[in-house]
Design an enzyme around this catalytic site. Structure first.
Site, PDB file in Angstrom:
ATOM      1  N   LEU A 171       0.817  -1.205   0.000  1.00 14.70           N
ATOM      2  CA  LEU A 171       0.000   0.000   0.000  1.00 14.70           C
ATOM      3  C   LEU A 171       0.854   1.260   0.000  1.00 14.70           C
ATOM      4  O   LEU A 171       0.487   2.273  -0.608  1.00 14.70           O
ATOM      5  CB  LEU A 171      -0.952  -0.012   1.194  1.00 14.70           C
ATOM      6  N   LYS A 172       2.013   1.214   0.661  1.00 13.97           N
ATOM      7  CA  LYS A 172       2.895   2.389   0.635  1.00 13.97           C
ATOM      8  C   LYS A 172       3.395   2.655  -0.782  1.00 13.97           C
ATOM      9  O   LYS A 172       3.477   3.815  -1.226  1.00 13.97           O
ATOM     10  CB  LYS A 172       4.087   2.176   1.577  1.00 13.97           C
ATOM     11  N   LEU A 173       3.725   1.601  -1.523  1.00 12.98           N
ATOM     12  CA  LEU A 173       4.176   1.790  -2.904  1.00 12.98           C
ATOM     13  C   LEU A 173       3.044   2.302  -3.784  1.00 12.98           C
ATOM     14  O   LEU A 173       3.257   3.157  -4.656  1.00 12.98           O
ATOM     15  CB  LEU A 173       4.752   0.490  -3.458  1.00 12.98           C
TER      16      LEU A 173
END
Length: 292
Positions: A171-173
């Site tokens: 999700l961070k990417l």
């Protein structure tokens, strides 16, 4: 709980000071040339260690705040790494931006060593880290997260459990692809506007009143109008790294990455031209015509 931290850089320094001052935890940190000045945290009682293994031997929780997957893998499984000396039941919290497949491998290595692992990449800025107001996207076992919540609470405003191990980094990417992608597009448009002599404040006002209204505009507007880069101290080289991690994740899953390829190419051009340590808002100037 005794806490260890590896990576006392722009973000990690703020995390460390809040673990000590707000959380009241004992803290050990890895002595490394990439650290910010550590006088403040040593004054608060932090102790330097020479290797990750030394930190593992004394810590119940170890926080990683380093550049990416190669650094995480070296810290966890390399020579004198965490896995060699992990205390039974210790939890490693990876706040770096890393590749999900690597995260799963590191989780296996740490569980084999008798500990556990959660991925908890950060959002927000170094200012928020200093103020103890970071947001975390956490992947991993909910019970493991609950064990370390008191430590995380010392430097965060919000902690979201987003799924199984690896989902935090995934999700961070996704988040950084959208965020950096928007800012790269906006910087390119702003450079063209500047080349054409458009008043920068009028550009910002027009975008803010229409479809360009966004967090990306809020972050770049101070640079567009006044060449103030300090609102987003995020290196262009790190932005390129995150986009390329997204591309690698997409390729591994068979997903389309046509636009991501274009964003990567734009950022790579800036890095190759020697602007890797510029802040992302400075792309507004970097992307201008050579004769501007």
């Amino acid at each position: 709980m005794h806490v260890g931290i590896i990576g006392v850089g722009l973000m990690g320094h703020g995390i460390a000071r809040n673990i000590l001052s707000r959380g009241g935890f004992a803290l050990s940190f890895l002595d490394h040339p990439g650290n910010q000045p550590v006088d403040e945290i040593t004054g608060l009682g932090a102790k330097a260690c020479a290797t990750p293994a030394e930190i593992a031997a004394v810590s119940d929780v170890v926080i990683l705040c380093v550049t990416g997957s190669p650094q995480v893998e070296a810290i966890v499984t390399g020579e004198a790494g965490l896995a060699q000396a992990l205390k039974p039941g210790a939890v490693v919290v990876d706040c770096s931006t890393a590749l999900p497949d690597s995260t799963l491998r590191m989780g296996e290595a740490l569980r084999a060593a008798g500990g556990d692992y959660i991925d908890a990449p950060m959002s927000r800025t170094a200012k928020h880290a200093h103020e103890g107001q970071l947001n975390l996207l956490v992947g991993g076992d909910a019970a493991t997260l609950d064990k370390v919540r008191p430590v995380l609470a010392s430097f965060t405003e919000r902690v979201d459990h987003v799924g199984a191990l690896g989902h935090g980094h995934r999700l961070k990417l996704l988040h950084n692809y959208v965020s950096v992608g928007f800012m790269t597009l906006l910087a390119e448009a702003s450079a063209q506007a500047a080349d054409a002599g458009v008043d920068p404040q009028i550009l910002v006002d027009v975008l803010a009143g229409g479809g360009g209204s966004s967090a990306a505009l809020d972050r770049l507007a101070p640079y567009i109008t006044a060449h103030d880069r300090e609102g987003l101290p995020f290196f262009v080289a790190n932005a390129q790294k995150d986009i390329d991690y997204y591309r690698a994740m997409s390729e591994a899953s068979g997903a389309q990455k046509t636009i991501a390829d274009g964003v990567s190419s734009a950022l790579a051009g800036a890095v190759d031209a020697g602007h890797g340590q510029a802040y992302v808002p400075e792309l507004v100037s970097i992307f201008r015509k050579a004769d501007s």
